[in-house]
Design a protein around this motif. Structure first.
Motif, PDB file in Angstrom:
ATOM      1  N   THR A  99       0.826  -1.209   0.000  1.00  0.00           N
ATOM      2  CA  THR A  99       0.000   0.000   0.000  1.00  0.00           C
ATOM      3  C   THR A  99       0.858   1.257   0.000  1.00  0.00           C
ATOM      4  O   THR A  99       1.811   1.365   0.775  1.00  0.00           O
ATOM      5  CB  THR A  99      -0.906   0.037   1.246  1.00  0.00           C
ATOM      6  OG1 THR A  99      -1.775  -1.100   1.222  1.00  0.00           O
ATOM      7  CG2 THR A  99      -1.751   1.301   1.295  1.00  0.00           C
ATOM      8  N   LEU A 100       0.514   2.199  -0.870  1.00  0.00           N
ATOM      9  CA  LEU A 100       1.082   3.544  -0.817  1.00  0.00           C
ATOM     10  C   LEU A 100       0.058   4.438  -0.136  1.00  0.00           C
ATOM     11  O   LEU A 100      -1.106   4.477  -0.552  1.00  0.00           O
ATOM     12  CB  LEU A 100       1.369   4.079  -2.223  1.00  0.00           C
ATOM     13  CG  LEU A 100       2.714   3.734  -2.857  1.00  0.00           C
ATOM     14  CD1 LEU A 100       2.820   4.373  -4.237  1.00  0.00           C
ATOM     15  CD2 LEU A 100       3.880   4.201  -1.982  1.00  0.00           C
ATOM     16  N   ALA A 101       0.484   5.143   0.887  1.00  0.00           N
ATOM     17  CA  ALA A 101      -0.466   5.945   1.663  1.00  0.00           C
ATOM     18  C   ALA A 101       0.088   7.318   1.976  1.00  0.00           C
ATOM     19  O   ALA A 101       1.289   7.494   2.182  1.00  0.00           O
ATOM     20  CB  ALA A 101      -0.799   5.227   2.971  1.00  0.00           C
ATOM     21  N   ILE A 102      -0.790   8.291   1.990  1.00  0.00           N
ATOM     22  CA  ILE A 102      -0.516   9.596   2.578  1.00  0.00           C
ATOM     23  C   ILE A 102      -1.435   9.682   3.792  1.00  0.00           C
ATOM     24  O   ILE A 102      -2.665   9.705   3.625  1.00  0.00           O
ATOM     25  CB  ILE A 102      -0.798  10.755   1.612  1.00  0.00           C
ATOM     26  CG1 ILE A 102       0.108  10.660   0.378  1.00  0.00           C
ATOM     27  CG2 ILE A 102      -0.574  12.088   2.309  1.00  0.00           C
ATOM     28  CD1 ILE A 102      -0.097  11.775  -0.627  1.00  0.00           C
ATOM     29  N   PRO A 103      -0.867   9.652   5.012  1.00  0.00           N
ATOM     30  CA  PRO A 103      -1.711   9.633   6.211  1.00  0.00           C
ATOM     31  C   PRO A 103      -2.771  10.733   6.198  1.00  0.00           C
ATOM     32  O   PRO A 103      -2.491  11.871   5.834  1.00  0.00           O
ATOM     33  CB  PRO A 103      -0.694   9.828   7.338  1.00  0.00           C
ATOM     34  CG  PRO A 103       0.572   9.242   6.795  1.00  0.00           C
ATOM     35  CD  PRO A 103       0.567   9.611   5.329  1.00  0.00           C
TER      36      PRO A 103
ATOM     37  N   HIS B 250      -3.748   3.532  -0.972  1.00  0.00           N
ATOM     38  CA  HIS B 250      -3.985   2.824  -2.227  1.00  0.00           C
ATOM     39  C   HIS B 250      -3.250   1.492  -2.203  1.00  0.00           C
ATOM     40  O   HIS B 250      -2.029   1.443  -2.037  1.00  0.00           O
ATOM     41  CB  HIS B 250      -3.513   3.669  -3.415  1.00  0.00           C
ATOM     42  CG  HIS B 250      -4.304   4.924  -3.594  1.00  0.00           C
ATOM     43  ND1 HIS B 250      -3.902   5.967  -4.398  1.00  0.00           N
ATOM     44  CD2 HIS B 250      -5.506   5.298  -3.059  1.00  0.00           C
ATOM     45  CE1 HIS B 250      -4.808   6.937  -4.355  1.00  0.00           C
ATOM     46  NE2 HIS B 250      -5.787   6.552  -3.557  1.00  0.00           N
ATOM     47  N   GLN B 251      -3.996   0.424  -2.397  1.00  0.00           N
ATOM     48  CA  GLN B 251      -3.469  -0.936  -2.300  1.00  0.00           C
ATOM     49  C   GLN B 251      -3.244  -1.484  -3.714  1.00  0.00           C
ATOM     50  O   GLN B 251      -4.155  -1.497  -4.536  1.00  0.00           O
ATOM     51  CB  GLN B 251      -4.466  -1.808  -1.527  1.00  0.00           C
ATOM     52  CG  GLN B 251      -4.710  -1.291  -0.115  1.00  0.00           C
ATOM     53  CD  GLN B 251      -5.992  -1.799   0.501  1.00  0.00           C
ATOM     54  OE1 GLN B 251      -6.736  -2.542  -0.126  1.00  0.00           O
ATOM     55  NE2 GLN B 251      -6.270  -1.391   1.734  1.00  0.00           N
TER      56      GLN B 251
ATOM     57  N   GLY C  32      -6.925  -0.965  -5.125  1.00  0.00           N
ATOM     58  CA  GLY C  32      -8.046  -0.829  -4.199  1.00  0.00           C
ATOM     59  C   GLY C  32      -7.669   0.121  -3.087  1.00  0.00           C
ATOM     60  O   GLY C  32      -6.769   0.933  -3.225  1.00  0.00           O
ATOM     61  N   GLY C  33      -8.390   0.004  -1.985  1.00  0.00           N
ATOM     62  CA  GLY C  33      -8.125   0.895  -0.860  1.00  0.00           C
ATOM     63  C   GLY C  33      -9.178   1.970  -0.731  1.00  0.00           C
ATOM     64  O   GLY C  33     -10.342   1.767  -1.113  1.00  0.00           O
TER      65      GLY C  33
ATOM     66  N   LYS D   3       3.479   0.804   2.961  1.00  0.00           N
ATOM     67  CA  LYS D   3       3.022  -0.104   4.010  1.00  0.00           C
ATOM     68  C   LYS D   3       2.952  -1.536   3.487  1.00  0.00           C
ATOM     69  O   LYS D   3       2.534  -1.761   2.350  1.00  0.00           O
ATOM     70  CB  LYS D   3       1.636   0.314   4.510  1.00  0.00           C
ATOM     71  CG  LYS D   3       1.564   1.732   5.046  1.00  0.00           C
ATOM     72  CD  LYS D   3       2.299   1.877   6.357  1.00  0.00           C
ATOM     73  CE  LYS D   3       2.050   3.254   6.976  1.00  0.00           C
ATOM     74  NZ  LYS D   3       2.786   3.399   8.264  1.00  0.00           N
ATOM     75  N   LYS D   4       3.324  -2.478   4.314  1.00  0.00           N
ATOM     76  CA  LYS D   4       3.262  -3.881   3.917  1.00  0.00           C
ATOM     77  C   LYS D   4       1.822  -4.362   3.917  1.00  0.00           C
ATOM     78  O   LYS D   4       1.075  -4.161   4.870  1.00  0.00           O
ATOM     79  CB  LYS D   4       4.098  -4.734   4.874  1.00  0.00           C
ATOM     80  CG  LYS D   4       4.239  -6.191   4.447  1.00  0.00           C
ATOM     81  CD  LYS D   4       5.188  -6.935   5.358  1.00  0.00           C
ATOM     82  CE  LYS D   4       5.366  -8.383   4.921  1.00  0.00           C
ATOM     83  NZ  LYS D   4       5.970  -8.500   3.588  1.00  0.00           N
ATOM     84  N   GLY D   5       1.422  -5.013   2.842  1.00  0.00           N
ATOM     85  CA  GLY D   5       0.067  -5.545   2.741  1.00  0.00           C
ATOM     86  C   GLY D   5      -0.973  -4.448   2.603  1.00  0.00           C
ATOM     87  O   GLY D   5      -0.695  -3.337   2.147  1.00  0.00           O
TER      88      GLY D   5
END
Length: 209
Positions: A92-96, A101-102, A110-111, A202-204
């Motif tokens: 997953t790439l994320a902006i807190p 986004h998964q 997804g996500g 993030k992992k997974g």
């Protein structure tokens, strides 16, 4: 090979640093890199796979995830097609507080995207409680709404190409050059500007934020 470079000197510190720094040792300059070495061998002294494992473990490790010796500038090479695939597949790439986004192994995305809707001020605690679904900012209370994300992705030509939609329309599309910058991920547009903020890898499937 594209590189992501940050200027480290300030005007005030530059002159002082210049007078105290010793001459750069071997391999301090790109032209000194052995022709048999790839840029990522140079930047990630313990190897890309180790750098990736540190990133997914949530910490940068010593010297970030590994970087060349630093003088006036700090440079990172763009990830290759293979490295992008390794880094993103199943993760997953994320902006807190913005989105997560998964990236599926089947090329789907997804996500969720986070939307904030104004709500009754009484619902927001005076002290922020992470994960309670409310945000108090400048006197306005907002409720967090997670909007499902759909889309596709692929790694090609040393770029990440995505077509990601939420709220009924495409929101992020195009191909981006990807960099590991210390313990964050930078996505750079074709015009050389950074897309949005620094991303967390993030992992997974990342948990709700």
């Amino acid at each position: 090979m594209q590189t992501f470079t940050m200027k480290l000197w300030t005007a005030a510190a530059g002159a002082a640093a210049a007078t105290t720094m010793a001459a750069p040792p071997a391999l301090a300059h790109p032209e000194d890199v052995p022709t048999t070495a790839s840029p990522t061998d140079f930047v990630y002294p313990t190897g890309f796979d180790k750098a990736l494992s540190l990133m997914l473990a949530g910490e940068g490790g010593e010297n970030g995830i590994g970087s060349h010796r630093v003088w006036p500038t700090l440079s990172f090479p763009a990830l290759t097609t293979e490295q992008i695939q390794k880094a993103l597949t199943g993760n997953t790439l994320a902006i807190p507080y913005h989105y997560a986004h998964q990236y599926g192994a089947d090329g789907t995305v997804g996500g969720y995207n986070i939307r904030y809707d104004p709500t009754d001020l009484k619902k927001c605690p005076k002290t922020e409680i992470p994960g309670d679904g409310f945000l108090l900012y400048e006197g306005v209370c907002s409720a967090q709404v997670n909007e499902p994300v759909t889309g596709s992705w692929k790694a090609e030509d040393n770029k990440l190409c995505v077509d990601i939609a939420w709220a009924g329309k495409t929101q992020i599309t195009g191909c981006y050059t990807v960099f590991f910058v210390m313990d964050s991920v930078a996505m750079v547009k074709p015009d050389g500007t950074v897309s949005g903020k620094a991303h967390d890898l993030k992992k997974g499937a990342a948990p709700d934020m």
